[in-house]
Scaffold this motif. Structure first.
Motif, mmCIF file in Angstrom:
data_model
loop_
_atom_site.group_PDB
_atom_site.id
_atom_site.type_symbol
_atom_site.label_atom_id
_atom_site.label_comp_id
_atom_site.label_asym_id
_atom_site.label_seq_id
_atom_site.Cartn_x
_atom_site.Cartn_y
_atom_site.Cartn_z
ATOM 1 N N SER A 63 56.240 26.293 31.839
ATOM 2 C CA SER A 63 56.867 27.480 32.315
ATOM 3 C C SER A 63 56.271 28.581 31.835
ATOM 4 C CB SER A 63 58.431 27.199 32.073
ATOM 5 O OG SER A 63 58.743 27.645 30.681
ATOM 6 N N VAL A 80 59.526 26.867 46.753
ATOM 7 C CA VAL A 80 60.570 26.761 45.960
ATOM 8 C C VAL A 80 60.853 28.298 45.436
ATOM 9 C CG1 VAL A 80 61.397 25.989 43.556
ATOM 10 C CG2 VAL A 80 60.013 24.428 45.193
ATOM 11 N N GLU A 81 59.747 28.898 44.941
ATOM 12 C CA GLU A 81 60.000 30.433 44.643
ATOM 13 C C GLU A 81 60.697 31.004 45.626
ATOM 14 O OE1 GLU A 81 58.081 33.613 41.447
ATOM 15 O OE2 GLU A 81 56.724 32.385 42.945
ATOM 16 N N ALA A 84 64.219 30.700 45.933
ATOM 17 C CA ALA A 84 64.997 31.491 44.883
ATOM 18 C C ALA A 84 65.006 32.919 45.175
ATOM 19 C CB ALA A 84 64.057 31.326 43.508
ATOM 20 N N GLU A 103 62.005 36.598 35.912
ATOM 21 C CA GLU A 103 62.209 35.126 36.342
ATOM 22 C C GLU A 103 61.316 34.290 35.554
ATOM 23 O OE1 GLU A 103 60.338 33.871 39.983
ATOM 24 O OE2 GLU A 103 58.652 35.337 39.664
ATOM 25 N N VAL A 105 59.560 30.539 35.985
ATOM 26 C CA VAL A 105 59.109 29.634 36.890
ATOM 27 C C VAL A 105 58.371 28.483 36.042
ATOM 28 C CG1 VAL A 105 57.163 29.041 38.436
ATOM 29 C CG2 VAL A 105 58.147 31.544 38.343
ATOM 30 N N THR A 106 58.967 27.316 36.494
ATOM 31 C CA THR A 106 58.731 26.020 35.850
ATOM 32 C C THR A 106 57.796 25.349 36.693
ATOM 33 O OG1 THR A 106 60.788 25.904 34.316
ATOM 34 C CG2 THR A 106 59.893 23.683 34.609
ATOM 35 N N THR A 121 58.740 23.250 39.996
ATOM 36 C CA THR A 121 59.896 22.375 40.248
ATOM 37 C C THR A 121 61.078 23.309 40.363
ATOM 38 O OG1 THR A 121 60.048 22.135 37.860
ATOM 39 C CG2 THR A 121 58.711 20.471 39.053
ATOM 40 N N SER A 122 61.277 24.575 39.580
ATOM 41 C CA SER A 122 62.565 25.143 39.555
ATOM 42 C C SER A 122 61.855 26.578 39.177
ATOM 43 C CB SER A 122 63.662 24.891 38.477
ATOM 44 O OG SER A 122 62.944 24.941 37.360
ATOM 45 N N VAL A 123 62.951 27.606 39.847
ATOM 46 C CA VAL A 123 62.746 28.945 39.566
ATOM 47 C C VAL A 123 64.155 29.515 39.105
ATOM 48 C CG1 VAL A 123 62.333 31.525 40.369
ATOM 49 C CG2 VAL A 123 60.855 29.300 41.252
ATOM 50 N N GLN A 124 64.158 30.274 38.282
ATOM 51 C CA GLN A 124 65.325 30.989 37.488
ATOM 52 C C GLN A 124 65.269 32.423 37.818
ATOM 53 O OE1 GLN A 124 66.766 29.950 33.712
ATOM 54 N NE2 GLN A 124 69.010 30.309 34.336
#
Length: 158
Positions: A63, A80-81, A84, A103, A105-106, A121-124
Motif C-alpha cells: 500500500s 477501483v480508484e 473511489a 488517499e 491505495v492497496t 484492491t482498495s482505495v480509501q
C-alpha cells in the motif's frame, strides 16, 4: 494521455524509513507538466503544480498513501480508484487548485521493479478538501476546441 515534465522542475525529495519499516518520501519544489491526449493531440502546456507532498510506502510494499496539498494533477490508476474518486465526487482525472487530497491505495501484491503494477484492491480517501477541481478531459476538450477554432480562422493565440 501522456504526461511529461514541462519547462520548470525544481523538485527535490528525501526518503526516510520509519521504525516500522515504512518509507516516507517528501517532495518539495515547483514543476510544470504538459498533458497530451493521444486520440486528437489536444494539449495542455505548462500546467503549474505545487510539487510538495508525501508518499508513504508500507513496509510490505502493498500500500501507498499519497498526501498532496496545494495544486495537483491526479489520474486514477484503474477502475477501483476511479470508483473511489467518483464516490468522493471527483472525476477520474482532474486538477485541483487548492486544498488537499490524501488517499491510501492497496495493491493485490507488492509492485515489482520494472513490471506492471498489480491490480488495486482498495482505495480509501482519507481527506478530500480539494477546491477548484477541473476534470482533465474537459480541459483537454477545451484545448482541442481552441486549436480547431484557431486553425479554422487561420489565427493563433498570442
Amino acid at each position: 494521455m501522456t504526461r511529461s515534465i514541462g519547462d520548470i522542475d525544481t523538485t527535490q525529495y528525501r526518503a526516510l524509513v520509519t521504525a516500522e519499516g515504512d518509507t516516507v518520501v517528501e517532495y518539495r519544489g515547483v514543476v510544470t507538466v504538459d498533458i497530451t491526449r493521444a486520440s486528437d493531440g489536444a494539449r495542455l502546456e505548462e500546467l503549474a503544480l505545487t510539487d510538495s507532498g508525501f508518499e508513504t510506502y508500507s513496509a510490505d510494499g502493498r500500500s501507498v498513501t499519497y498526501d498532496w496539498p496545494g495544486t495537483w494533477l491526479v489520474v486514477a490508476f484503474d477502475e477501483v480508484e476511479a470508483a473511489a474518486f467518483a464516490e468522493a465526487g471527483l472525476p477520474e482525472a482532474f486538477v485541483y487548485l487548492s486544498g488537499r487530497l490524501t488517499e491510501t491505495v492497496t495493491f493485490a501484491a507488492a509492485p515489482e521493479h520494472g513490471e506492471e503494477m498489480p491490480p488495486v484492491t482498495s482505495v480509501q480517501i482519507l481527506e478530500n478538501s480539494t477546491e477548484y477541481v477541473f476534470d482533465l478531459c474537459d480541459l483537454l476538450d477545451q484545448a482541442a476546441e481552441t486549436t480547431t477554432d484557431e486553425a479554422a480562422s487561420g489565427t493563433s493565440a498570442p
